[in-house]
Design an enzyme around this catalytic site. Structure first.
Site, short mmCIF file in Angstrom:
data_model
loop_
_atom_site.label_atom_id
_atom_site.label_comp_id
_atom_site.label_asym_id
_atom_site.label_seq_id
_atom_site.Cartn_x
_atom_site.Cartn_y
_atom_site.Cartn_z
N PHE A 139 -10.34 36.14 -55.91
CA PHE A 139 -9.66 35.87 -57.19
C PHE A 139 -10.59 35.39 -58.29
CE2 PHE A 139 -6.47 34.97 -53.80
CZ PHE A 139 -5.70 36.11 -54.02
N THR A 169 -11.88 34.44 -48.69
CA THR A 169 -11.12 33.18 -48.68
C THR A 169 -9.65 33.42 -49.03
OG1 THR A 169 -11.63 32.73 -50.99
CG2 THR A 169 -13.13 31.80 -49.34
N ALA A 172 -8.35 27.85 -52.13
CA ALA A 172 -9.46 27.08 -52.69
C ALA A 172 -9.95 26.09 -51.62
CB ALA A 172 -8.99 26.34 -53.93
N ASP A 196 -19.14 30.03 -60.51
CA ASP A 196 -19.72 28.70 -60.35
C ASP A 196 -18.86 27.81 -59.45
OD1 ASP A 196 -21.87 29.26 -62.06
OD2 ASP A 196 -20.58 28.95 -63.80
N GLY A 197 -17.54 28.04 -59.45
CA GLY A 197 -16.64 27.25 -58.62
C GLY A 197 -16.91 27.51 -57.14
N ARG A 309 -10.02 33.46 -70.65
CA ARG A 309 -9.27 32.21 -70.80
C ARG A 309 -10.13 31.13 -71.46
NH1 ARG A 309 -11.17 32.37 -65.58
NH2 ARG A 309 -11.83 30.45 -64.54
N ASP A 539 -18.99 21.25 -63.42
CA ASP A 539 -19.29 22.65 -63.05
C ASP A 539 -18.03 23.49 -62.93
OD1 ASP A 539 -21.85 21.73 -62.92
OD2 ASP A 539 -22.19 22.19 -60.81
N GLY A 540 -17.08 23.26 -63.83
CA GLY A 540 -15.88 24.09 -63.84
C GLY A 540 -14.71 23.49 -63.07
N GLU A 541 -14.90 22.30 -62.47
CA GLU A 541 -13.79 21.64 -61.79
C GLU A 541 -13.45 20.37 -62.56
OE1 GLU A 541 -12.54 23.04 -58.85
OE2 GLU A 541 -13.95 24.60 -59.45
C1 LIG Z 1 -17.78 30.19 -82.68
C2 LIG Z 1 -18.26 30.58 -81.34
C3 LIG Z 1 -18.67 29.44 -80.53
C4 LIG Z 1 -19.13 29.82 -79.16
C5 LIG Z 1 -19.54 28.61 -78.43
C6 LIG Z 1 -20.13 28.92 -77.14
C7 LIG Z 1 -20.56 27.69 -76.39
C8 LIG Z 1 -20.71 28.11 -75.00
C9 LIG Z 1 -21.35 27.11 -74.13
C10 LIG Z 1 -21.16 27.56 -72.73
C11 LIG Z 1 -21.71 26.59 -71.76
C12 LIG Z 1 -21.34 26.95 -70.39
C13 LIG Z 1 -21.81 25.92 -69.44
C14 LIG Z 1 -21.38 26.24 -68.08
C15 LIG Z 1 -20.41 25.67 -67.46
C16 LIG Z 1 -20.00 26.03 -66.08
O1 LIG Z 1 -20.46 25.07 -65.18
C17 LIG Z 1 -18.48 26.07 -65.98
C18 LIG Z 1 -18.07 26.71 -64.67
O2 LIG Z 1 -18.28 28.07 -64.71
N1 LIG Z 1 -17.91 26.85 -67.05
C19 LIG Z 1 -17.11 26.30 -67.92
O3 LIG Z 1 -16.76 25.16 -67.87
C20 LIG Z 1 -16.65 27.21 -69.03
C21 LIG Z 1 -16.91 26.59 -70.35
C22 LIG Z 1 -16.65 27.60 -71.41
C23 LIG Z 1 -16.73 27.02 -72.77
C24 LIG Z 1 -16.37 28.08 -73.75
C25 LIG Z 1 -16.27 27.54 -75.10
C26 LIG Z 1 -15.83 28.58 -76.07
C27 LIG Z 1 -15.72 27.97 -77.42
C28 LIG Z 1 -15.04 28.85 -78.39
C29 LIG Z 1 -14.83 28.12 -79.70
C30 LIG Z 1 -14.15 28.99 -80.63
C31 LIG Z 1 -13.90 28.35 -81.96
C32 LIG Z 1 -13.03 29.25 -82.73
C33 LIG Z 1 -12.64 28.68 -84.03
C34 LIG Z 1 -11.47 29.35 -84.59
N1 LIG Z 2 -8.64 32.51 -52.05
C1 LIG Z 2 -8.62 31.65 -53.06
N2 LIG Z 2 -7.47 31.39 -53.73
C2 LIG Z 2 -7.46 30.55 -54.79
N3 LIG Z 2 -8.55 29.89 -55.24
C3 LIG Z 2 -9.71 30.12 -54.61
C4 LIG Z 2 -9.81 31.00 -53.49
N4 LIG Z 2 -11.09 31.03 -53.08
C5 LIG Z 2 -11.77 30.19 -53.89
N5 LIG Z 2 -10.95 29.64 -54.81
C6 LIG Z 2 -11.29 28.69 -55.90
O1 LIG Z 2 -11.31 29.41 -57.12
C7 LIG Z 2 -12.09 28.68 -58.06
C8 LIG Z 2 -12.72 29.58 -59.08
O2 LIG Z 2 -13.50 30.52 -58.46
P1 LIG Z 2 -14.84 31.13 -58.98
O3 LIG Z 2 -15.79 30.12 -59.37
O4 LIG Z 2 -15.28 32.10 -57.93
O5 LIG Z 2 -14.41 32.00 -60.24
P2 LIG Z 2 -14.24 31.67 -61.79
O6 LIG Z 2 -13.63 30.33 -61.98
O7 LIG Z 2 -13.55 32.84 -62.36
O8 LIG Z 2 -15.71 31.69 -62.33
P3 LIG Z 2 -16.67 30.55 -62.97
O9 LIG Z 2 -16.60 29.39 -62.04
O10 LIG Z 2 -18.02 31.22 -62.98
O11 LIG Z 2 -16.17 30.24 -64.35
C9 LIG Z 2 -13.10 27.94 -57.22
O12 LIG Z 2 -13.14 26.61 -57.62
C10 LIG Z 2 -12.63 28.06 -55.79
O13 LIG Z 2 -12.49 26.79 -55.19
#
Ligand SMILES: CCCCCCCCCCCCC/C=C/[C@@H](O)[C@H](CO)NC(=O)CCCCCCCCCCCCCCC
Ligand SMILES: Nc1ncnc2c1ncn2[C@@H]1O[C@H](COP(=O)(O)OP(=O)(O)OP(=O)(O)O)[C@@H](O)[C@H]1O
Ligand SMILES: [Ca+2]
Length: 551
Positions: A139, A169, A172, A196-197, A309, A539-541
């Site tokens: 998923f 799996t 989770a 990353d999850g 999302r 880290d995404g949790e």
């Molecule tokens: C105007 C554009 C701005 C773009 C800004 C981009 C900043 C992106 C920074 C990304 C950093 C990612 C760090 C990684 C974290 C991972 O351990 C974790 C697990 O996968 N991911 C997230 O938590 C996922 C975190 C995802 C964060 C996404 C943020 C998106 C922001 C969008 C803002 C839009 C403003 C619009 C105004 C109308």
């Molecule tokens: N079979 C499963 N059903 C539901 N959740 C699961 C299952 N296997 C793993 N998970 C959980 O799903 C979560 C998200 O998974 P994963 O990190 O692979 O994808 P993602 O969230 O789309 O990507 P990212 O973490 O890179 O943003 C993990 O935290 C994991 O614990």
């Protein structure tokens, strides 16, 4: 290292044919090369492949992708190897499976070549895994984990003689629990197919299992954690895939599979995060309070959107224009060793990481023992003074590596190091909405996101965070994202340094015009009320606590 004599034993040289072209092929132990020879016996183009990058050797004329086919001729053999492709952009190289089918003058010569090449592989590439435990999250990301593994990765593992035990799996934390409880004998490594999850599940499982077996309590902040004997491979199939992007440079399942096959490895800093009851969690990429915590909490409601999302929730949270009070204390790292503003970029073999490893673990001879004295180093760490700041923040982020990903190709902290024993603490003070948008937008380009008056970055060894008293009781869940409390006006921010436990005010932070202009003009549009407490994105949790101690 083997001696030259031993290398010579593995050596071989002969003429070989590819179609009707003649080649002079030479195996020297460390390298395999073939040079086209023209009719006048002149050398033309040479291809040189390190033996360490040979993925497999097969008798006959063999194809692997898209489907395996074997034409079993007794004078032919096929060599598969890592071929670097320029398609990965400037951040990293895509790796592809190169293939060359040779014909020999006789079957005896063919058998000699396959025998020598395989022997060279054993001798010169001893770190390759033979048996792997693979967890697929069906998923994660765009829900393509199973397909990615079976069509792109499994054929490569099979070619390389790797046997894998695959678990898809069903819930989770299944992968984490498996690593904590089940028999792991015979496995040389574990692999996650997901984001990353999933990586985080494997990280928690392996660190926890190793401490259990050593009879240690990982929740005890004073304990010196034991090194994990198994490495983690990542086949990216998630939404952000930040750990994969930041270590390999590209998000590409075939590139990652080839790195796993040839036994590549990259040490990573891991940050331990303890709550007040000392429950531990680990982070390697983003530990974020405020904006990134809110984005994650919001995004969990919209999982069905897949990777999008985060963009949707990012926009929703940005428009809700929130900031939070917090007390941040940090222990700065040695500024003489490196700086988050020094414009360097950490890659495999980075000299700052090597020097840090030498300094932190002077007696370790391999990366496997890196972790052994890590925490004890902190527990006896008396050098340095804690710095304390208090105020209102848009976000507080701690990243142990650059955390680069497709959304932000240089990452949250472009000059952070993968394995130097430090993390970068990014404090974004409350500011007006356009200022914060500028900060976010700079993550998508090469513009310096730290060169803004409301942003600070510090290279740190440890961090503590709490909310001013009276606020912590307010659970985020109860508030449901929008509490009845209207945020009080902006607080003055005060820098203090703690010396021997006593807090001394250093300077009254002058409120900049950027910070004063925090009038939430967008607030009227999308939210009338704002919660006073955010959540931590680890880290995404989502972490179920706000007061934390990290090292
Ligand atoms: C105007 C554009 C701005 C773009 C800004 C981009 C900043 C992106 C920074 C990304 C950093 C990612 C760090 C990684 C974290 C991972 O351990 C974790 C697990 O996968 N991911 C997230 O938590 C996922 C975190 C995802 C964060 C996404 C943020 C998106 C922001 C969008 C803002 C839009 C403003 C619009 C105004 C109308
Ligand atoms: N079979 C499963 N059903 C539901 N959740 C699961 C299952 N296997 C793993 N998970 C959980 O799903 C979560 C998200 O998974 P994963 O990190 O692979 O994808 P993602 O969230 O789309 O990507 P990212 O973490 O890179 O943003 C993990 O935290 C994991 O614990
Ligand atoms: Ca680091």
């Amino acid at each position: 290292r083997r001696t030259d004599d031993q290398n010579m034993d593995l050596g071989l040289e002969s003429s070989l044919w590819v179609g009707n072209k003649r080649y002079r092929a030479v195996l020297t132990g460390w390298h395999f090369k073939w040079t086209e020879v023209d009719k006048k016996n002149r050398d033309k183009k040479t291809v040189l492949v390190p033996v360490a990058e040979v993925a497999g050797v097969e008798e006959g004329r063999v194809e692997i992708l898209p489907q395996k086919s074997v034409e079993d001729t007794d004078k032919d053999f096929t060599v598969f190897y890592v071929k670097r492709s320029s398609g990965g952009g400037s951040y990293g190289l895509l790796w592809r499976l190169g293939r060359i089918q040779f014909s020999c003058a006789s079957r005896v010569l063919r058998d000699q070549w396959t025998k020598h090449l395989r022997a060279a592989l054993k001798t010169h590439s001893p770190l390759r895994p033979h048996r792997l435990l693979v967890f697929i999250n069906p998923f994660g990301g765009k829900k393509k984990g199973r397909q990615i593994y079976h069509s792109l990765v499994a054929p490569l593992f099979e070619l390389a003689g790797i046997s894998s035990h695959v678990i898809v799996t069903e819930r989770a934390n299944q992968a984490r629990d498996h690593l904590l409880k089940k028999d792991l004998t015979g496995f040389d490594g574990v692999v996650c197919v997901g984001g990353d999850g999933m990586f985080s599940e494997l990280l928690h499982g392996l660190i926890g299992r190793t401490q259990q077996e050593a009879g240690l309590c990982e929740n005890d902040p004073a304990v010196a954690l034991q090194p994990c004997p198994l490495h983690i491979g990542i086949i990216p199939a998630g939404s952000t895939d930040c750990v994969c992007f930041a270590t390999v440079g590209v998000v590409d399942p075939v590139t990652s599979a080839l790195h796993i096959i040839i036994g590549d490895s990259q040490p990573l800093d891991v940050c331990s995060v303890h709550d007040v009851s000392a429950q531990v969690r680990y982070s390697v990429s983003l530990l974020g309070y405020g904006f990134y915590g809110d984005v994650l909490a919001e995004s969990e409601k919209h999982r069905w959107m897949g990777p999008l999302r985060y963009d949707y929730s990012g926009a929703v949270v940005y428009l809700s224009n929130r900031s939070y009070s917090g007390i941040v204390q940090y222990l700065p790292a040695d500024p003489l060793l490196s700086s988050p503003r020094d414009k360097t970029r950490c890659l495999a073999g980075c000299s700052v990481c090597s020097r840090s490893t030498e300094r932190l673990f002077p007696h370790s001879s391999d990366s496997g023992s890196l972790y052994s004295s890590h925490f004890s180093q902190f527990s006896t760490d008396s050098e340095g003074e804690w710095v304390s700041v208090e105020g209102r923040f848009r976000c507080v982020s701690l990243t142990c590596m650059s955390s680069s990903c497709a959304r932000s190709p240089l990452g949250l902290s472009p000059s952070a190091h993968l394995a130097d024993g430090t993390g970068d603490l990014i404090l974004v003070w409350d500011t007006h909405p356009l200022g914060f948008l500028k900060f976010l937008y700079r993550h998508t380009s090469t513009q310096d996101q730290f060169d803004l008056p409301f942003v600070e970055v510090h290279r740190v060894k440890a961090v503590r965070f709490s909310v001013p008293s009276g606020r912590e009781e307010q659970e985020y869940e109860e508030i449901g994202g929008f509490s009845s409390e209207i945020d009080e006006g902006q607080r003055e921010c005060v820098d203090t340094v703690s010396r021997n436990g006593s807090q001394q005010h250093l300077a009254q932070r002058a409120m900049t015009s950027e910070r004063k202009a925090a009038t939430p003009f967008l607030c009227g549009l999308c939210c009338k009320k704002s919660p006073s407490v955010s959540v931590w994105n680890c880290d995404g949790e989502i972490l179920p606590f706000t007061k934390i101690v990290c090292k």
